[in-house]
Design an enzyme around this catalytic site. Sequence first.
Site, PDB file in Angstrom:
ATOM      1  CB  THR A  69      -1.126   0.052   1.221  1.00 23.99           C
ATOM      2  OG1 THR A  69      -1.722  -1.103   1.210  1.00 23.99           O
ATOM      3  CG2 THR A  69      -1.986   1.272   1.182  1.00 23.99           C
ATOM      4  CD  GLN A 127      -2.216 -11.096  -4.650  1.00 19.96           C
ATOM      5  OE1 GLN A 127      -1.590 -12.325  -4.496  1.00 19.96           O
ATOM      6  NE2 GLN A 127      -2.668 -10.576  -3.689  1.00 19.96           N
ATOM      7  CB  THR A 132      13.702   3.793  13.171  1.00 20.66           C
ATOM      8  OG1 THR A 132      13.990   5.163  13.724  1.00 20.66           O
ATOM      9  CG2 THR A 132      14.749   2.920  13.649  1.00 20.66           C
ATOM     10  CB  SER A 156       3.310  -6.873  -0.073  1.00 22.69           C
ATOM     11  OG  SER A 156       2.850  -6.967   1.389  1.00 22.69           O
ATOM     12  N   GLY A 157       5.840  -8.346   1.728  1.00 23.99           N
ATOM     13  CA  GLY A 157       6.329  -9.324   2.442  1.00 23.99           C
ATOM     14  C   GLY A 157       5.443 -10.385   2.686  1.00 23.99           C
ATOM     15  CG  HIS A 158       0.975  -9.684   4.032  1.00 25.14           C
ATOM     16  ND1 HIS A 158      -0.217 -10.134   3.817  1.00 25.14           N
ATOM     17  CD2 HIS A 158       1.069  -8.283   3.228  1.00 25.14           C
ATOM     18  CE1 HIS A 158      -0.892  -9.134   3.332  1.00 25.14           C
ATOM     19  NE2 HIS A 158      -0.077  -8.139   2.998  1.00 25.14           N
ATOM     20  CB  CYS A 184     -19.463  -6.827   3.684  1.00 31.23           C
ATOM     21  SG  CYS A 184     -20.851  -6.352   4.603  1.00 31.23           S
ATOM     22  CG  ASN A 243      -6.129  -8.136  -5.848  1.00 31.32           C
ATOM     23  OD1 ASN A 243      -6.007  -7.302  -6.633  1.00 31.32           O
ATOM     24  ND2 ASN A 243      -7.194  -7.815  -4.720  1.00 31.32           N
TER      25      ASN A 243
HETATM   26  N1  PMP Z   1      -1.870  -4.714  -4.329  1.00 32.55           N
HETATM   27  C1  PMP Z   1      -2.219  -5.834  -4.308  1.00 32.55           C
HETATM   28  C2  PMP Z   1      -2.403  -6.411  -5.626  1.00 32.55           C
HETATM   29  C3  PMP Z   1      -2.558  -6.794  -3.177  1.00 32.55           C
HETATM   30  O1  PMP Z   1      -3.011  -7.757  -3.419  1.00 32.55           O
HETATM   31  C4  PMP Z   1      -2.562  -6.122  -1.797  1.00 32.55           C
HETATM   32  C5  PMP Z   1      -2.819  -6.675  -0.741  1.00 32.55           C
HETATM   33  N2  PMP Z   1      -4.086  -7.469  -0.787  1.00 32.55           N
HETATM   34  C6  PMP Z   1      -1.959  -4.909  -1.903  1.00 32.55           C
HETATM   35  C7  PMP Z   1      -1.731  -3.969  -2.891  1.00 32.55           C
HETATM   36  C8  PMP Z   1      -1.689  -4.197  -0.403  1.00 32.55           C
HETATM   37  O2  PMP Z   1      -0.453  -4.786   0.113  1.00 32.55           O
HETATM   38  P1  PMP Z   1      -0.135  -4.404   1.668  1.00 32.55           P
HETATM   39  O3  PMP Z   1      -0.893  -5.513   2.433  1.00 32.55           O
HETATM   40  O4  PMP Z   1       1.177  -4.878   1.880  1.00 32.55           O
HETATM   41  O5  PMP Z   1      -0.265  -3.026   2.102  1.00 32.55           O
END
Ligand code: PMP
Length: 395
Positions: free
Chosen positions: A73, A181, A241, A203-205, A328, A151
Site C-alpha cells: 500500500t 501478487q 527507523t 509486499s512481504g506477507h 461487505c 489479486n
Molecule cells: N496490491 C495488491 C495487488 C494486493 O493484493 C495487496 C494486498 N491485498 C496490496 C496491494 C496491499 O498490500 P499490503 O497489504 O502490503 O499493503
Amino acid sequence: MTVIYADNNATTAIDPQVTEAMLPYLQDQYFNPSSMYEVARPVANAIEKARESVAHVLGGIEANQILFTSGATESNNAAIFGTAKANRSRNHIITTAVEHPAVLEVCREMERDGYEVTFLSVDRSGRLNMQEFVQALQPDTLMVTIMHGNNETGVIFPVDELARITKETDPAIIFHTDATQSVGKIPLDLTGAFRYVDMLSLSGHKLHGPKGVGALYVKRGTQWRPFIIGGHQENGRRGGTYNVASIVGLGSACDLAREHRDDEKRIAALRDRLEAGILDRVPQVEVNGQDAPRLPNTLNVACHYVEGEGILYQLSALGICASSGSACTSGSLDPSHVLKTMELPFTAIHGSIRFSLSRYTTDAEVDAIIDAFPKVIANLRKMSPYWDTKTNQPR
Ligand code: PMP
C-alpha cells in the site's frame, strides 16, 4: 477442526525459516542500524543483505534501487504521489479499473486533485484491450500504473509489453506496476523482459514473509521524489527507523521464493485439478478469467444462483478458508469492482469464490475442497428461488 487454508492471495503463512531469520533482530540485535558504533554494524549489514535478496528475486538488479516500505500500500502511494511531485508539468495518469484499492483509490485521489485519469476497462475474461491502451497514451501522460497479477482473479496483464510500448512511445512517461501478487509466485526479471518497468511494488506477507513490510523498486534515473519524509534513512528516499526484523524477514522470504521456484508447476497442477474437480461436479459455474493467462495459484469461480457470503460461511464451518469476490463495505454488499468491470451476469456476480493456493497446499486439501464445495453449493441452491432442485438447473 483442521484448517484448510486456501486464501493465500489475502495473506500467506510465514515460513518457519523466515521467523528464525527474524528472531535475532527482535532480541539481542536491537541496535539502530543507522548508529555509528561497532555493535550496530551487523544490523546495518543485515538490511543490505535483505536488499540484495529482494534485488535478486527481481532478476538480479542493482540493490540500491530497492527501497523498504511498510508494505505494498505504501509502495503504491509512494510510486504515484512521488512521481506526480517530481513531474509537475504533466497531468494525465493511465491505470485500470481492476487495480487493488491501493492504486485505484490513490488514482481517484489524484483525480480530486485535478489530474485526468484514464481507467482502462477489461473484457469478460479480464483482459485489457491493447489498442485502447495505446490510444490512451497522450503527450500529457505522466505515468502508467498497471498491476501485474490481479489479486481477485489471478489474471496477468502483459506488463512487460505495456511497459515497452509506453517507453517506446515516450521515454518520459513513468511506468509503475503493482506486482504484489506475482513476486514469489512467478519469475519477474527486471533485467530481461521487464526492463522497461521504472517502478514496482511488492509486499512481504504475500510470499510467506511478515506483514507490514514491502519494497518499492525505483529504477536509477527515474524522476521521482520521496513520499515518506523524515530522517536520512534509505539515502533520504524514505524516512523512518528501519523495521529491521521485518526487512530481514522479507529478504529471507525472497531467498526462499527463489529456492522454491520449481513449486510453481506443482501449485499450478493442484489449481488445475481443483478447477476441473469443481467444473465437473457443480452445474452452472464458470471460471473468472478462464481465457486469460493467470497466476498459477489462483482460482476464481462464479457460481450462478448462489451468494458468495453464504458459500464462505458454509466453507468456514468445514474449516475451509477462501474468499468471496464481494466486499461487505459500510453495510452494503457491493459486488467486486473487478467482476463488475468484467461484466459478469447478475446471477453470478454475488456468487464468486476465490481459492488461492500456496507451496504449503497439499493434494489431500485439494481433495477435501473438491468434496465439500459441490455439497455447499447444492445446499445453498436448495434455498434459492431461482433454482429447481428436481432438475438441478435454474428455473
Ligand atoms: N496490491 C495488491 C495487488 C494486493 O493484493 C495487496 C494486498 N491485498 C496490496 C496491494 C496491499 O498490500 P499490503 O497489504 O502490503 O499493503
